[in-house]
Design an enzyme around this catalytic site. Structure first.
Site, mmCIF file in Angstrom:
data_model
loop_
_atom_site.group_PDB
_atom_site.id
_atom_site.type_symbol
_atom_site.label_atom_id
_atom_site.label_comp_id
_atom_site.label_asym_id
_atom_site.label_seq_id
_atom_site.Cartn_x
_atom_site.Cartn_y
_atom_site.Cartn_z
ATOM 1 N N GLU A 13 0.794 -1.232 0.000
ATOM 2 C CA GLU A 13 0.000 0.000 0.000
ATOM 3 C C GLU A 13 0.827 1.283 0.000
ATOM 4 O O GLU A 13 0.790 2.054 0.953
ATOM 5 C CB GLU A 13 -0.958 0.009 1.198
ATOM 6 C CG GLU A 13 -1.934 -1.151 1.189
ATOM 7 C CD GLU A 13 -3.037 -1.002 2.229
ATOM 8 O OE1 GLU A 13 -2.926 -0.146 3.105
ATOM 9 O OE2 GLU A 13 -4.018 -1.749 2.130
ATOM 10 N N GLU A 39 -5.396 -8.618 0.691
ATOM 11 C CA GLU A 39 -6.039 -8.406 1.990
ATOM 12 C C GLU A 39 -7.518 -8.188 1.762
ATOM 13 O O GLU A 39 -7.918 -7.462 0.865
ATOM 14 C CB GLU A 39 -5.503 -7.161 2.725
ATOM 15 C CG GLU A 39 -4.115 -7.293 3.274
ATOM 16 C CD GLU A 39 -3.614 -5.996 3.941
ATOM 17 O OE1 GLU A 39 -4.447 -5.155 4.358
ATOM 18 O OE2 GLU A 39 -2.396 -5.839 4.030
HETATM 19 C C1 PNW Z 1 -4.379 -1.892 5.403
HETATM 20 N N1 PNW Z 1 -7.282 3.924 4.920
HETATM 21 O O1 PNW Z 1 -4.301 -0.609 5.932
HETATM 22 C C2 PNW Z 1 -3.053 -2.486 5.795
HETATM 23 O O2 PNW Z 1 -2.339 -3.126 4.784
HETATM 24 C C3 PNW Z 1 -3.098 -3.285 7.039
HETATM 25 O O3 PNW Z 1 -1.845 -3.222 7.677
HETATM 26 C C4 PNW Z 1 -4.252 -2.812 7.910
HETATM 27 O O4 PNW Z 1 -4.242 -3.405 9.175
HETATM 28 C C5 PNW Z 1 -5.529 -3.114 7.142
HETATM 29 O O5 PNW Z 1 -5.526 -2.503 5.862
HETATM 30 C C6 PNW Z 1 -6.804 -2.696 7.856
HETATM 31 O O6 PNW Z 1 -6.874 -1.302 7.991
HETATM 32 C C7 PNW Z 1 -5.101 0.467 5.643
HETATM 33 O O7 PNW Z 1 -7.474 4.730 5.865
HETATM 34 C C8 PNW Z 1 -5.183 1.446 6.618
HETATM 35 O O8 PNW Z 1 -7.733 4.126 3.773
HETATM 36 C C9 PNW Z 1 -5.910 2.583 6.373
HETATM 37 C C10 PNW Z 1 -6.540 2.751 5.152
HETATM 38 C C11 PNW Z 1 -6.446 1.777 4.169
HETATM 39 C C12 PNW Z 1 -5.722 0.639 4.428
#
Ligand code: PNW
Length: 463
Positions: free
Chosen positions: A172, A366
């Site tokens: 990401e 994921e």
């Molecule tokens: C992903 N947003 O994170 C990550 O790859 C993981 O480490 C995380 O635990 C999981 O998704 C759940 O959140 C994100 O705010 C964190 O758009 C924040 C965002 C998107 C993905």
């Protein structure tokens, strides 16, 4: 189009990879053991006000000491693969760039155990834990960071490349640039809007350089990949188009096509001059890869507002160049993250990739849900977590994957996020994504009902 019910036989092809995913800082703990030094997330989580309840990854689920028992749970689940990340500050703890054998040995033991169990390790090289000493030099705003991360990738590939054949460069990069340098919610929380494009470019460059490094030092023919969280939006088509350009094509087009779209330069005129893109960068970024990982959770709803597009070029913004776009409340059921549940969004995203970038195989790297899970002791005297909402979510999203497969998407795998409850970044430990519950006061692991459900699903659907 709707993703359920599925009215055709199982679509999962042979060798489809089922598994779960984790990341180093979110599970390991042992923050200062065996020579590990701070990452930008250690610094950030120890800064008051940044993470809910002041939670940090100092202990997390203490995977560093529980890994043997935890991998037994991974084996019990019965997946083909396990996706985990390497903690960068365990491997290169100091600015002199010297590898730390204790750190390498930790991951080597994990790889060996997984292989013992017949589980394919999928190694993520960068899941946001940039060493603080690189953060001190500007982090992802410093072009040199990309080269330092390639050196690190070479070290890992040399050490593990004889046994690991699947490496993901970045997890990401949108979060690591837009949320981290544009906005303030992720480390280092710089909040300087348009500089996010420069961070994004250096992450893209790191991806290309890391691909080259892994290919040069790993075994026979490593599988290379990168994992993106594409912004999936609905609503006003101009707003959807602009957010796609800024948040998605900033990564997709250089990585898969070798250019930044001209429209991106047009849209960011006045806030970003792109002078950080040097001759040859795009050829470097455009490396052949074996699959593109997509992390999908939810769909947004957007509309155009009456505000101007650029109020202030240095204002904190996770979407620089889109300050005239509103994010509206989403309809339907929401999760503990307050994200809406929309399995069709996953179907649409897989089909969009299939239509616009047909050459690249896809992996759902994921997918999962945070729930307000509670442990109850049933009449049998055993502790349970009855997480029906998670089971429904996984069921409906897997059905969306099946439907996309049926409609021609080349999807090679599905990884549930996450194997264990863990440190959910800015939301700390309050939000639980695991199919295994973790009691943070005792470190007890409790299989949730979704664990048994996913275990059966895998057994019934793998070929
Ligand atoms: C992903 N947003 O994170 C990550 O790859 C993981 O480490 C995380 O635990 C999981 O998704 C759940 O959140 C994100 O705010 C964190 O758009 C924040 C965002 C998107 C993905």
């Amino acid at each position: 189009p709707t993703a359920s019910p599925v009215a055709f036989p199982t679509a999962f092809p042979p060798n489809f990879m089922f598994g779960t995913a984790t990341s180093a800082y979110q599970i390991e703990g042992a923050a200062h053991e065996d020579c590990r030094t701070d990452s930008i997330w250690d610094t950030f989580s120890h800064t008051p006000g940044k993470v809910l309840h002041g939670d940090t990854g100092d202990v997390a689920i203490d995977f560093y000491h529980h890994w043997e028992d935890d991998l037994k749970l991974v084996r019990e689940l019965g997946g083909d693969t396990f996706r985990f990340s390497i903690g960068v500050p365990r491997i290169i703890p100091t600015p002199d760039g010297k590898p730390n054998q204790q750190g390498l040995d930790f991951y080597s033991r994990i790889v060996d155990k997984l292989l013992d169990y017949g589980i394919k390790p999928i190694v993520t090289l960068y899941h946001w834990d940039l060493p603080q000493y690189l953060g001190d030099q500007g982090g992802w705003l410093n072009r040199d960071t990309a080269y330092r991360m390639a050196d690190y990738a070479a070290i890992v590939a040399k050490e593990l490349g004889d046994r690991v054949d699947s490496f993901t460069t970045l997890n990401e990069p949108w979060c690591a640039s837009f949320l981290s340098y544009g906005g303030t919610e992720h480390a280092p929380g710089l909040g300087q809007g348009p500089v996010a494009f420069e961070a994004a470019h250096h992450l893209n460059l790191a991806h290309g350089l890391m691909c080259q490094a892994v290919r040069a030092y790993a075994g026979a023919k490593p599988q290379l990949s990168v994992v993106l969280n594409l912004q999936e939006n609905r609503g006003d088509s101009d707003a959807v188009h602009r957010l796609d350009l800024i948040g998605n094509r900033t990564f997709l087009d250089p990585m898969l096509r070798g250019y930044y779209p001209a429209e991106l330069f047009a849209v960011t005129q006045g806030i970003c001059d792109w002078s950080f893109v040097r001759d040859g960068d795009l050829q470097l970024i455009h490396q052949p890869i074996d699959w593109m990982g997509l992390n999908y959770y939810s769909t947004g709803l957007v509309a155009m507002s009456d505000r101007p597009q650029f109020p202030q070029s240095t204002a904190a913004s996770v979407n620089p160049g889109a300050s005239d776009i509103d994010h509206l409340p989403t309809p339907g059921e929401h999760t503990a993250m307050d994200w809406n549940i929309d399995p069709n969004g996953l179907y649409r995203q897989l089909m969009r990739m299939t239509n616009e970038y047909p050459e690249i195989p896809l992996v759902v790297a994921e997918n999962g849900i945070a729930c307000w899970d509670a442990v109850i002791t049933d009449a049998d005297g055993v502790k349970h977590v009855h997480d029906e909402q998670r089971i429904a979510y996984l069921h409906d999203h897997l059905a969306a994957v099946e439907r996309a497969l049926h409609d021609g998407a080349d999807v090679r795998g599905y990884f549930q996020w996450s194997m264990f409850d863990n440190f959910e970044w800015a939301f700390g430990y309050e939000r639980r994504f695991g199919i295994v519950y973790v009691d943070y006061s005792t470190q007890e692991r409790i299989r949730k009902d979704s664990f048994a459900w996913f275990r059966r699903y895998i057994a019934e659907h793998r070929s």
